[in-house]
Design a protein around this motif. Structure first.
Motif, PDB file in Angstrom:
ATOM      1  N   VAL A  96       0.878  -1.164  -0.067  1.00  0.00           N
ATOM      2  CA  VAL A  96      -0.077   0.123   0.009  1.00  0.00           C
ATOM      3  C   VAL A  96       0.880   1.311   0.116  1.00  0.00           C
ATOM      4  O   VAL A  96       1.807   1.386   0.869  1.00  0.00           O
ATOM      5  N   LEU A  97       0.472   2.040  -1.038  1.00  0.00           N
ATOM      6  CA  LEU A  97       1.184   3.640  -0.895  1.00  0.00           C
ATOM      7  C   LEU A  97       0.095   4.465  -0.573  1.00  0.00           C
ATOM      8  O   LEU A  97      -0.878   4.581  -1.319  1.00  0.00           O
ATOM      9  N   GLY A  98       0.436   5.355   0.540  1.00  0.00           N
ATOM     10  CA  GLY A  98      -0.471   6.454   0.778  1.00  0.00           C
ATOM     11  C   GLY A  98      -0.038   7.499   1.907  1.00  0.00           C
ATOM     12  O   GLY A  98       1.091   7.318   2.327  1.00  0.00           O
TER      13      GLY A  98
ATOM     14  N   VAL B 107      -1.724   3.653   5.329  1.00  0.00           N
ATOM     15  CA  VAL B 107      -0.831   2.727   5.257  1.00  0.00           C
ATOM     16  C   VAL B 107      -0.732   2.037   6.521  1.00  0.00           C
ATOM     17  O   VAL B 107      -0.739   0.761   6.757  1.00  0.00           O
ATOM     18  N   TYR B 108      -0.680   2.847   7.752  1.00  0.00           N
ATOM     19  CA  TYR B 108      -0.765   2.017   9.332  1.00  0.00           C
ATOM     20  C   TYR B 108      -2.104   1.284   9.387  1.00  0.00           C
ATOM     21  O   TYR B 108      -1.718   0.080  10.010  1.00  0.00           O
TER      22      TYR B 108
ATOM     23  N   GLY C   1       3.261  -1.671   3.631  1.00  0.00           N
ATOM     24  CA  GLY C   1       3.168  -0.297   2.957  1.00  0.00           C
ATOM     25  C   GLY C   1       4.272   0.691   3.316  1.00  0.00           C
ATOM     26  O   GLY C   1       5.215   0.558   3.913  1.00  0.00           O
ATOM     27  N   LYS C   2       4.002   1.824   2.569  1.00  0.00           N
ATOM     28  CA  LYS C   2       5.028   2.887   2.617  1.00  0.00           C
ATOM     29  C   LYS C   2       4.345   4.289   2.546  1.00  0.00           C
ATOM     30  O   LYS C   2       3.333   4.402   1.637  1.00  0.00           O
TER      31      LYS C   2
ATOM     32  N   ILE D   3      -0.145  -3.559  -6.030  1.00  0.00           N
ATOM     33  CA  ILE D   3       0.375  -2.086  -5.539  1.00  0.00           C
ATOM     34  C   ILE D   3      -1.050  -1.316  -5.281  1.00  0.00           C
ATOM     35  O   ILE D   3      -1.682  -1.076  -6.455  1.00  0.00           O
ATOM     36  N   LEU D   4      -1.405  -0.996  -3.964  1.00  0.00           N
ATOM     37  CA  LEU D   4      -2.664  -0.466  -3.766  1.00  0.00           C
ATOM     38  C   LEU D   4      -2.209   1.023  -3.650  1.00  0.00           C
ATOM     39  O   LEU D   4      -1.358   1.517  -2.621  1.00  0.00           O
ATOM     40  N   ILE D   5      -2.807   1.989  -4.135  1.00  0.00           N
ATOM     41  CA  ILE D   5      -2.306   3.455  -4.313  1.00  0.00           C
ATOM     42  C   ILE D   5      -3.573   4.461  -3.781  1.00  0.00           C
ATOM     43  O   ILE D   5      -4.478   3.981  -4.528  1.00  0.00           O
ATOM     44  N   THR D   6      -3.394   5.087  -3.099  1.00  0.00           N
ATOM     45  CA  THR D   6      -4.640   5.995  -2.486  1.00  0.00           C
ATOM     46  C   THR D   6      -4.870   6.889  -3.778  1.00  0.00           C
ATOM     47  O   THR D   6      -3.840   7.283  -4.528  1.00  0.00           O
TER      48      THR D   6
END
Length: 99
Positions: A5-7, A12-13, A22-23, A47-50
């Motif tokens: 997860v990127l966001g 992410v947390y 996550g990053k 890759i999950l991106i906000t």
């Protein structure tokens, strides 16, 4: 297979608590470079991106999303956006994992 997860830090947390990697991505970080780096890592299947990050590089993100076969690029709402609309993260996760 891994999903990353990127966001923002809250999103992410929260996903980390569910077992995802996550990053947290800062304002000045290059989103596309992070996606490309992750796509080269072994075992990254999604890759999950906000949405707020995807919006920063919308045109290039959409092109990359169409071009890349693996990993899957999946846009998700951030926890900040949940204030404005209802989001069912379980449904999103199930679709990502193919459950």
């Amino acid at each position: 297979m891994r999903a990353v997860v990127l966001g923002d830090e809250h999103t992410v947390y929260t996903f980390r608590l569910m077992g995802f990697e996550g990053k947290v991505v800062g304002e000045n970080e290059d989103v596309l470079s992070l996606i490309k780096e992750l796509s080269l890592e072994e075992g990254v299947g999604a890759i999950l991106i906000t949405s707020d990050l995807a919006d920063r590089v919308r045109e290039d993100f959409d092109k990359l999303r169409l071009k890349m076969r693996k990993p899957m690029l999946i846009e998700i709402p951030s926890l900040k956006e949940m204030k404005f609309r209802e989001v069912n993260y379980l449904t999103i996760l199930r679709s990502v994992l193919g459950i």
